[in-house]
Design a protein around this motif. Structure first.
Motif: not given
Length: 400
Positions: A327-331, A386-400
């Motif tokens: 998932t990360g490399q796709k992004l 996981t906590l960092a993802f829930l609190l701080f991701d703010r769309g960084a892992s949203a599809p591009r």
């Protein structure tokens, strides 16, 4: 005629070429781990003390780290297939030099060279992404990365088997032969890619880590995967000790456990399928939460004396790491096609440097409190990510 893909062009990879690239990644990266599992056999034969023998793993990994910074970014500067083939030649020379070593110095120098050469795998991953159609990038990256993970997981049992049957020196000679065959196949079947270029080598290196500053998604994904890789290394450092002391397994049993754990690589196509369907956020959460849950359940299965349950948790943990990686490399590969090599170099270098600490944590926690301490440490690493993802991701892992 060999296909040529320019930086701005794409060609739909044939299934044969894609599988070849996956195999190439696996056999290259496997060279990082053959000696690691044979230290107790190699050390006495070449006159290496137990204290110095630990450098075998350290210097091979150091060579890989150096290659990540010095070799992988030039994928944005020079024709990619040529870089991969040059890396394969370096790895072959390193393996032959290891097999012919008669002393600690020559062995350790050859180990560094082998580590540097193995970074060609991290040129193949973005190359496959370049050559894939946009709607298939996730699955293509997933397939290539599954080959890389299989190489990591199978290297130890393969090394143990070969060393026991033909000797450790022949193990590296056979690896060199396999690498030569793979190199010839890549020369014939792997498409070329000539990047846009326009920079000097020094400028490419200088701009590599600026990608972390420039792209928030690269920083976030590097943090997630560094955490995942640290937990992965922690598990595979502490798990063999647990198998010996809690389940009373020998080397053959540990090898079988590792073979079963490699089944986690089968998650890669699923992760790629989800990424191609713009499900990167749920895929990220599944990977991060799955890792945390896997460690907690692994502690319970060991306490219950269930070897089957422990094996299932190994598959779950490896699959979670693979889910996050794909998932990360796709992004990150979707950010800037002309900087894909530098972005991947920055991402993987952070992942590798931080992740390498997992082995240290695994040894220390097992020494301090057995498998329970190691499992809780792994769960804590996964929980923080996981906590960092829930609190701080703010769309960084949203599809591009």
């Amino acid at each position: 005629m060999t296909a040529v893909a320019l930086a701005s062009d794409r060609t739909d990879l044939s299934r044969g070429a894609l599988l070849l690239m996956a195999v190439a990644c696996g056999v290259m990266v496997a060279n990082l781990y053959y000696a690691q599992t044979l230290i107790d056999v190699i050390g006495p034969e070449i006159g290496m003390s137990a204290a110095v023998a630990g450098l075998i793993t350290t210097l091979t990994q150091l060579g890989y780290g150096v290659g990540l910074f010095l070799v992988v970014p030039v994928a944005d500067l020079f024709e990619n297939r040529r870089i991969v083939l040059t890396s394969i030649v370096a790895t072959i020379i390193g393996c032959i030099a290891i097999a012919l070593s008669n002393g600690p110095t020559s062995f350790l120098v050859a180990s560094i060279l082998t580590g540097v050469g193995a970074t060609g795998a991290q040129v193949l991953v973005p190359l496959a992404s370049h050559l894939a159609a946009p709607e298939k990038q996730g699955r293509v990256v997933g397939t290539v990365m599954s080959g890389l993970l299989f190489g990591i997981m199978l290297s130890r049992p393969v090394a143990n088997f070969l060393a026991g049957s033909v000797g450790w020196r022949a193990t590296f000679i056979l690896s060199a032969i396999v690498m030569a065959v793979v190199g010839i196949a890549l020369l014939i079947a792997c498409p070329q890619r000539r990047p846009k270029g326009g920079m000097h080598y020094g400028e490419v290196l200088a701009s590599t880590f600026s990608q972390l500053v420039k792209h928030r998604v690269v920083r976030m994904r590097a943090f997630y995967q560094a955490s995942m890789f640290a937990a992965f290394n922690l598990f595979w450092t502490a798990a063999p000790l647990t198998l010996i002391h809690e389940f009373h397994l020998g080397h053959a049993g540990i090898g079988a456990f590792a073979l079963a754990g490699a089944g986690g690589a089968l998650v890669a196509p699923i992760a790629g399928w989800m990424a191609d369907r713009r499900l990167t956020q749920p895929a990220s959460l599944i990977g991060l939460a799955g890792l945390t849950l896997g460690f907690l359940l692994a502690d319970w299965t060991v306490a219950a004396g269930s070897l089957i349950g422990f094996t299932i948790m190994a598959v779950l943990i490896d699959g979670a790491v693979q889910m996050s990686q794909i998932t990360g490399q796709k992004l990150i590969f979707s950010l800037d096609p002309h900087a894909r090599g530098r972005i991947n170099a920055a991402y993987v270098t952070v992942m590798f440097i931080v992740g390498a600490m997992g082995s240290v944590i695994g040894s220390a926690t097992y020494e301090a409190g057995g498998w329970t301490a190691s499992a809780l440490a792994g769960a804590a690493i996964g929980g923080v990510a996981t906590l960092a993802f829930l609190l701080f991701d703010r769309g960084a892992s949203a599809p591009r």
